[in-house]
Design a protein around this motif. Sequence first.
Motif, mmCIF file in Angstrom:
data_model
loop_
_atom_site.group_PDB
_atom_site.id
_atom_site.type_symbol
_atom_site.label_atom_id
_atom_site.label_comp_id
_atom_site.label_asym_id
_atom_site.label_seq_id
_atom_site.Cartn_x
_atom_site.Cartn_y
_atom_site.Cartn_z
ATOM 1 N N LEU A 533 0.819 -1.205 0.000
ATOM 2 C CA LEU A 533 0.000 0.000 0.000
ATOM 3 C C LEU A 533 0.857 1.260 0.000
ATOM 4 N N SER A 551 -6.601 0.662 -9.091
ATOM 5 C CA SER A 551 -7.322 -0.610 -9.020
ATOM 6 C C SER A 551 -6.639 -1.585 -8.064
ATOM 7 N N GLU A 553 -4.486 -0.850 -5.621
ATOM 8 C CA GLU A 553 -4.563 -0.323 -4.257
ATOM 9 C C GLU A 553 -5.946 -0.579 -3.660
ATOM 10 N N ALA A 554 -6.989 -0.357 -4.460
ATOM 11 C CA ALA A 554 -8.348 -0.593 -3.972
ATOM 12 C C ALA A 554 -8.576 -2.067 -3.651
ATOM 13 N N GLU A 555 -8.044 -2.941 -4.461
ATOM 14 C CA GLU A 555 -8.225 -4.373 -4.222
ATOM 15 C C GLU A 555 -7.532 -4.808 -2.931
ATOM 16 N N LEU A 557 -6.872 -2.886 -0.381
ATOM 17 C CA LEU A 557 -7.666 -2.311 0.709
ATOM 18 C C LEU A 557 -8.925 -3.126 0.961
ATOM 19 N N ARG A 558 -9.571 -3.575 -0.089
ATOM 20 C CA ARG A 558 -10.790 -4.379 0.064
ATOM 21 C C ARG A 558 -10.497 -5.677 0.795
ATOM 22 N N ALA A 566 -12.065 0.787 0.412
ATOM 23 C CA ALA A 566 -11.665 0.967 -0.991
ATOM 24 C C ALA A 566 -12.646 1.812 -1.778
ATOM 25 N N THR A 567 -13.867 1.958 -1.289
ATOM 26 C CA THR A 567 -14.924 2.593 -2.071
ATOM 27 C C THR A 567 -14.606 4.037 -2.435
ATOM 28 N N LEU A 569 -11.831 5.616 -2.717
ATOM 29 C CA LEU A 569 -10.732 5.722 -3.679
ATOM 30 C C LEU A 569 -11.244 5.519 -5.104
ATOM 31 N N LEU A 590 -17.985 -3.035 -5.296
ATOM 32 C CA LEU A 590 -17.708 -2.630 -3.911
ATOM 33 C C LEU A 590 -19.005 -2.291 -3.183
#
Length: 689
Positions: A533, A551, A553-555, A557-558, A566-567, A569, A590
């Motif tokens: 991260l 994408s 980073e969001a994954e 985080l999820r 993640a939402t 972002l 998400l």
Amino acid sequence: MSATISRAVAYLQRDWFRCAMLALFGFAVRMPALQGQLVWDDQYLAHDNPFIKSPLLILEAFRHYLFLDSFSAHYRPVQNISFIFDYALWSSNTYGFHLTNILLHVASGILLYALLRQLFRAANFNQKNPQVVSLLALAIAFLWIVHPVHSAAIDYISGRADSLAFLFACGGWLLFLRAREIPKGFRRILCHALVATCGLLALCSRETACIWFALFLLHIFFFDKQIGRRTKIIALGCCICLLGIYAGLRQLPEHRAQLNQASEWSPPTRAVLMLRALGDYGRLMIYPSNLHMERSVVNPNNYHSKESWRNSAASEYLSILGLAVAAAMLYGCVRKGAGQSMRIFGAAWFLFGYLPISNLIDLNATCAEHWLYLPSVGFLIFLAGCVLDLSPRYWRVSGALACVAVIGFSARSAIRSTDWVTPEIFYKRTVAAGGITTRIGVNLAQIYANRGDYAKAESIYRRVLAITPDYPIARTNLAEVLSAEGKKTEAETLLLSANAAATETRKEYPRTWIAAVNLAHLRHQEKKDPQALAILERARVDYPHTWEVISLEAEILRVTQGPAAATQLVKNFVHQNWWHYSASLALGRLYFEAAKLKDAEIAFHHASLLDVHDVDALNLIAMMSMRQNHLEEACHVQRRAVARQPDEPRQYVILSNILEKMGKTEEARLAMGEVSRLQALAQTQPIAN
């Protein structure tokens, strides 16, 4: 016998027959390319490009450069719009994209014939025998339409910008000539409006359309004997206005940092490069034997000092050839004769088209075959002017030579078209023809890596890095290959060095974010998510509009903190890039995972509008509706998915499940019957092939 010859001559004199022959030859010689796969930039422009997936994005295409992640400032929204129609009609079937390319080129050749006839007549190039001039226009169009040097503009899907600009510019010029014959009134105003529209579309197809404006003004001011001074001044004013509108449109895309690299060529060296390019272009027009992408007319080692330049003088055959071409054109322009005016017009046409590609200014290459798409017409006009000076008894010999050239060029074009059948064939033949570069090497190595031939891929990547040690894509791709081979330590070292050097290399190379993404992915696999991260957060500062960074980073985080983390972002990215299908789909997933079903449905519905063939968003909407027991709505949405992918068994399975739940047993059975039919067809297809 004489009657048959007379009928044949009568057919040859009919314009519709001439146009049909142009179309037949133009299409026939390019047929091998119809089976071609996605090659090089095709993967992005004709497949991954987010701006081609829906007609809703037509206006959005004017707000972006051709490539999202590149240093190039190619502003070609009309090219993207043409891909929108291809994608809507053919989805990902490359046959349709290639067919469009060929049709654009053939139409351009037919319009060229019509335009040259009109221009030659207006300039009175041969008042005594206008039929000869008409035949010369036909010969020029034939030679141009089958010439193999245009392969990269026709057989290569991404090269269609040349044909689009040519088509609209030719069409606009013909409409201008037609408007002069229409009495004053609404029809004439409409025709002039279409002229302006064609001119603007040509400019938005390719930047070199500016040359067409220069050629148009050159002809009406110095060669057209039938146009008045008032009309010339108005035409000049309209051209300036159109160029101003185009300049305004080019301000719509977000400012992009350009590659800031000072030219290393001194004026004397640049003059030599101009002659070498002219020599190469002249050679290709007469004898197009060695054709390949990534052409170059320079060996940098020859120009590092005066001594090295002297040592390379013996190999400067292209410079000598370029000097000969320039001398021949100059002599042809000053020599008196029946064809002098035509030779001057052809030489001016060629000069206007050649100067921007002559190395007078810095471009992304020193030479390229597809750059001859427009200048080649001037070269052929000049040769036609030479024929006019011959004695009439030699005209038949000239006609026979032209026919032989058409046949020879056609055969060479057909062979050249086979180079684009598969990416591997393309890269291998390019290397064999002498076009080996770092980009060619990386792409060929990636093909080997994708099919698991890691040893070959590693060898090529190491060769590329030996030539260009700081090339980031080669570094990261080699790291992936090494990782697949189990050489984890060396792979990690490469990724660390590439990521550390990204701050400097991003000023010289595009897509340097790949190193950060790959390194973060590696850390994620090692369960070192805080480090992953941190890498991505730093990368997001440098690459705020790169979905691949956000994408991943969001994954992470999820997975580690839940969908809520993640939402925001992803939501911010979608807000700034409403046209991005994958981002909208990810946002909907998400929301769905967080049980925010209404928000998820809105996001999925928005995504479904951004890609007219993808069904993931529709499938998810149908799934949500079915879980909420909104069966009619689920059935309606899933039928839309089936209509988008009628050859995909999975869509009928989902529809069958919905129908079964609705109690429509017979319709569900029919849907499953379609599944069985498609599966049986898929099993027999390899046998049929």
